[in-house]
Enzyme design. Sequence first.
Site, PDB file in Angstrom:
ATOM      1  N   ARG A 159       1.024  -1.227   0.002  1.00 22.50           N
ATOM      2  CA  ARG A 159      -0.099  -0.158  -0.144  1.00 22.50           C
ATOM      3  C   ARG A 159       0.783   1.264  -0.015  1.00 22.50           C
ATOM      4  O   ARG A 159       0.593   2.260  -0.779  1.00 22.50           O
ATOM      5  CB  ARG A 159      -0.948   0.050   1.259  1.00 22.50           C
ATOM      6  CG  ARG A 159      -1.682   1.249   1.545  1.00 22.50           C
ATOM      7  CD  ARG A 159      -2.463   1.167   2.744  1.00 22.50           C
ATOM      8  NE  ARG A 159      -3.346   2.209   3.050  1.00 22.50           N
ATOM      9  CZ  ARG A 159      -4.175   2.375   4.149  1.00 22.50           C
ATOM     10  NH1 ARG A 159      -4.177   1.153   4.798  1.00 22.50           N
ATOM     11  NH2 ARG A 159      -4.774   3.222   4.470  1.00 22.50           N
ATOM     12  N   CYS A 195      -6.357   3.698  14.473  1.00 21.04           N
ATOM     13  CA  CYS A 195      -7.027   4.709  14.993  1.00 21.04           C
ATOM     14  C   CYS A 195      -8.644   4.772  14.493  1.00 21.04           C
ATOM     15  O   CYS A 195      -9.263   5.036  15.294  1.00 21.04           O
ATOM     16  CB  CYS A 195      -6.319   5.964  14.284  1.00 21.04           C
ATOM     17  SG  CYS A 195      -6.347   5.864  12.554  1.00 21.04           S
ATOM     18  N   THR A 196      -8.755   4.068  13.102  1.00 25.84           N
ATOM     19  CA  THR A 196     -10.183   4.229  12.739  1.00 25.84           C
ATOM     20  C   THR A 196     -11.027   2.870  12.877  1.00 25.84           C
ATOM     21  O   THR A 196     -11.890   2.676  12.418  1.00 25.84           O
ATOM     22  CB  THR A 196      -9.861   4.184  11.104  1.00 25.84           C
ATOM     23  OG1 THR A 196      -9.088   3.316  10.640  1.00 25.84           O
ATOM     24  CG2 THR A 196      -9.449   5.571  10.590  1.00 25.84           C
ATOM     25  N   SER A 232       6.047   8.907  13.810  1.00 25.81           N
ATOM     26  CA  SER A 232       4.978   7.787  13.421  1.00 25.81           C
ATOM     27  C   SER A 232       4.700   7.153  14.596  1.00 25.81           C
ATOM     28  O   SER A 232       5.642   6.954  15.415  1.00 25.81           O
ATOM     29  CB  SER A 232       5.288   7.137  12.335  1.00 25.81           C
ATOM     30  OG  SER A 232       6.568   6.497  12.472  1.00 25.81           O
ATOM     31  N   ASN A 238       1.559   1.376  15.103  1.00 26.55           N
ATOM     32  CA  ASN A 238       0.595   0.435  14.300  1.00 26.55           C
ATOM     33  C   ASN A 238       0.735   0.479  12.848  1.00 26.55           C
ATOM     34  O   ASN A 238       0.318  -0.497  12.280  1.00 26.55           O
ATOM     35  CB  ASN A 238      -0.888   0.997  14.915  1.00 26.55           C
ATOM     36  CG  ASN A 238      -1.245   2.219  14.408  1.00 26.55           C
ATOM     37  OD1 ASN A 238      -0.783   3.122  14.177  1.00 26.55           O
ATOM     38  ND2 ASN A 238      -2.555   2.190  14.143  1.00 26.55           N
ATOM     39  N   TYR A 239       1.080   1.526  12.415  1.00 24.56           N
ATOM     40  CA  TYR A 239       1.529   1.437  10.789  1.00 24.56           C
ATOM     41  C   TYR A 239       2.989   2.089  10.713  1.00 24.56           C
ATOM     42  O   TYR A 239       2.905   3.205  10.154  1.00 24.56           O
ATOM     43  CB  TYR A 239       0.771   2.366   9.982  1.00 24.56           C
ATOM     44  CG  TYR A 239      -0.806   1.846   9.739  1.00 24.56           C
ATOM     45  CD1 TYR A 239      -1.062   0.917   8.520  1.00 24.56           C
ATOM     46  CD2 TYR A 239      -2.151   2.110  10.519  1.00 24.56           C
ATOM     47  CE1 TYR A 239      -2.067   0.228   8.212  1.00 24.56           C
ATOM     48  CE2 TYR A 239      -3.226   1.233  10.231  1.00 24.56           C
ATOM     49  CZ  TYR A 239      -3.257   0.393   8.973  1.00 24.56           C
ATOM     50  OH  TYR A 239      -4.307  -0.101   8.577  1.00 24.56           O
ATOM     51  N   LYS A 287      11.491  10.176  13.249  1.00 23.01           N
ATOM     52  CA  LYS A 287      11.245   9.689  14.359  1.00 23.01           C
ATOM     53  C   LYS A 287      10.325   8.499  14.546  1.00 23.01           C
ATOM     54  O   LYS A 287       9.051   8.941  14.471  1.00 23.01           O
ATOM     55  CB  LYS A 287      11.322  10.593  15.566  1.00 23.01           C
ATOM     56  CG  LYS A 287      10.659   9.946  16.906  1.00 23.01           C
ATOM     57  CD  LYS A 287      11.616   9.166  17.749  1.00 23.01           C
ATOM     58  CE  LYS A 287      10.776   8.669  19.121  1.00 23.01           C
ATOM     59  NZ  LYS A 287      10.657   7.490  19.111  1.00 23.01           N
ATOM     60  N   THR A 327       9.293   3.347  19.216  1.00 25.13           N
ATOM     61  CA  THR A 327      10.026   2.612  19.477  1.00 25.13           C
ATOM     62  C   THR A 327       9.650   1.173  18.858  1.00 25.13           C
ATOM     63  O   THR A 327      10.521   0.416  18.298  1.00 25.13           O
ATOM     64  CB  THR A 327      10.115   2.516  21.071  1.00 25.13           C
ATOM     65  OG1 THR A 327      10.518   3.841  21.506  1.00 25.13           O
ATOM     66  CG2 THR A 327      10.844   1.355  21.695  1.00 25.13           C
ATOM     67  N   ARG A 347      -9.101   4.974   6.597  1.00 27.53           N
ATOM     68  CA  ARG A 347      -8.345   5.857   6.079  1.00 27.53           C
ATOM     69  C   ARG A 347      -8.577   5.818   4.520  1.00 27.53           C
ATOM     70  O   ARG A 347      -8.681   7.002   3.904  1.00 27.53           O
ATOM     71  CB  ARG A 347      -7.045   5.800   6.759  1.00 27.53           C
ATOM     72  CG  ARG A 347      -6.116   6.938   5.978  1.00 27.53           C
ATOM     73  CD  ARG A 347      -4.832   7.075   6.780  1.00 27.53           C
ATOM     74  NE  ARG A 347      -4.134   5.753   7.096  1.00 27.53           N
ATOM     75  CZ  ARG A 347      -3.176   5.392   6.890  1.00 27.53           C
ATOM     76  NH1 ARG A 347      -2.334   5.763   6.060  1.00 27.53           N
ATOM     77  NH2 ARG A 347      -2.729   4.023   7.199  1.00 27.53           N
ATOM     78  N   ASP A 402      11.040  15.422  23.646  1.00 31.27           N
ATOM     79  CA  ASP A 402      10.783  16.785  24.247  1.00 31.27           C
ATOM     80  C   ASP A 402      12.021  17.439  23.224  1.00 31.27           C
ATOM     81  O   ASP A 402      11.936  18.531  23.032  1.00 31.27           O
ATOM     82  CB  ASP A 402      10.753  16.993  25.477  1.00 31.27           C
ATOM     83  CG  ASP A 402       9.405  16.638  25.980  1.00 31.27           C
ATOM     84  OD1 ASP A 402       8.558  16.387  25.466  1.00 31.27           O
ATOM     85  OD2 ASP A 402       9.488  16.844  27.347  1.00 31.27           O
ATOM     86  N   GLU A 458      -2.276  13.781  13.698  1.00 32.73           N
ATOM     87  CA  GLU A 458      -3.456  12.599  13.654  1.00 32.73           C
ATOM     88  C   GLU A 458      -3.554  11.862  14.584  1.00 32.73           C
ATOM     89  O   GLU A 458      -2.438  11.227  15.000  1.00 32.73           O
ATOM     90  CB  GLU A 458      -3.065  12.076  12.223  1.00 32.73           C
ATOM     91  CG  GLU A 458      -3.472  12.547  10.901  1.00 32.73           C
ATOM     92  CD  GLU A 458      -4.657  13.181  10.631  1.00 32.73           C
ATOM     93  OE1 GLU A 458      -5.559  12.783  11.395  1.00 32.73           O
ATOM     94  OE2 GLU A 458      -4.795  13.909   9.724  1.00 32.73           O
TER      95      GLU A 458
END
Length: 471
Positions: A102, A281-282, A148, A151-152, A174, A177, A434, A212, A247
């Site tokens: 994708r 998230c969706t 990011s 989860n994706y 970034k 982890t 999404r 931070d 997001e």
Amino acid sequence: MRKYNALINNELIDNGQWLEIMNPTTLEIAGKVSALSAKDIDNAFKYARLSQEAWEAKHLLDRINILKKFKDLIVENKNEIAQIMTEEIAKSLKDSLNEVERTIEIIDYTFEEAKRIDPHSQTGEGMGAKNKIGVFSRVAKGVILAISPFNYPFNLAFAKIIPALVMGNTVVFKPATAGSLVGAFISKLVIKANLPKGIFNIVTGRGREIGDIITANKEIDMISFTGSVNIGNQIRKNGSTTDLVLELGGKDPALVLDDLNLEKYAEEIISGAFSYSGQRCTAIKRVLTTNQIADKLLPILKQKIEKLTVGSPFDNCDITPVIDEKSANYILGLIDNAKQNGAKIITGYKSEKNLIWPTLIDNVSIKMRVAWEEPFGPVLPIIRLNSIDEMIKISNESEFGLQASIFCQDISTAINTAKKIKTGTININSKSQRGPDSFPFLGIKNSGEGVQGIRESLLSMTRYRGIVLNY
Ligand code: NAP
Ligand code: G3H
């Protein structure tokens, strides 16, 4: 054991500090990535800034051609990338590969769409301006920080990185982890593709230690962040820049308004609620319907949910371990809270460490936490209500506003209901999602700020520059 380095100015960083990455399936160490220091991070931004002007000065088609070499390496390595993802985030092998494929499609589409971000001209005649022509082009913002979520780890990284680079920005990336092995694996591909030094830097380390420091760096012109509301809000306060695309989380409701196609509705609801074990998230995170419909829908949902396979992502099971034991405890806590307050567990509610069986809960009331909080796990609460107006009210009382689904055969009722729902997108007769990735994607309220999607990212990562000719 996998061991991948961060990347700054096309150099692999080995400062002697390493961060261990867990395999959620075996609960053993899957590998290590560099744990960067504040000084390393400063360097990443320094080189991103130094390389930006020359990168932006290249012709668009030259930038695309350079990036195509990098994309070709992703294609060559897609099975390895999918394998690493499955090891570190327990997404089924099949879904990990889908995610990489994708992403390749998104990259190709981005290259094409960038060619259509053309300047436009205006004369200002309507405002009484005479002898003027303004030419308005989109130009790079400068240095973009891309962060990011787990989860994706591949898709949501490159949905930010590629539009940023194509439009002449440079990037500090970034990864989460859990997701850093994939993130740092890319370092070698950047070098192999011979991307210009400094345009794409990959910084790894724990968010709570270096987050931070990263977001406060003075070189940042824009932050594109995907992740939780908590961290999103922290970035709002801490970020050195006002240019933000966020997001964030969701509590997407599915409103079932009739019982005219319950088999199909149930399939969509289950796919929406339980894909990647609900860690989207969706994901559909609550069903709102009437007593009458719930009585018919529930047995269909139960039967289908009990057919979902539960186990290892390497066996392509439908339900795989959630990201870590802390998340599992949180999810189970939400189910416990519902049960203690009178909800009825229809199926599931079994767990082994961080593997949680898909759980369907009936009679969830609005006093229960699971009616409002985002579990990010395989849990589907059913809330029985009296009317469509009540469903709209409960949908809109959420702090979140990402997406919603409406299941209903009467298109006028569906559209009139959709218009009253306060979320970025409302899907009629499908799960929330999404894609297609060319669609604008946004959350309102606590679900985000700004818009993603291919064209929208190309626009948000650029600003107007007007040049006005007076003759
Ligand atoms: P998260 O804990 O918020 O982490 C997201 C990213 O932020 C990670 O890279 C994390 O790094 C980093 N981070 C942590 N502390 C930071 C700080 N102080 N400053 C800057 N960055 C920091 O989210 P997650 O658990 O990875 O992802 C799940 C959440 O993301 C859910 O709420 C989900 O709904 C949301 N999500 C939203 C969308 C959307 O498009 N709306 C898409 C996917 C996911 P570390 O991992 O090193 O801590
Ligand atoms: O987790 C959040 C993703 O943006 C959802 O994407 O709807 O394609 O699964 P998806």
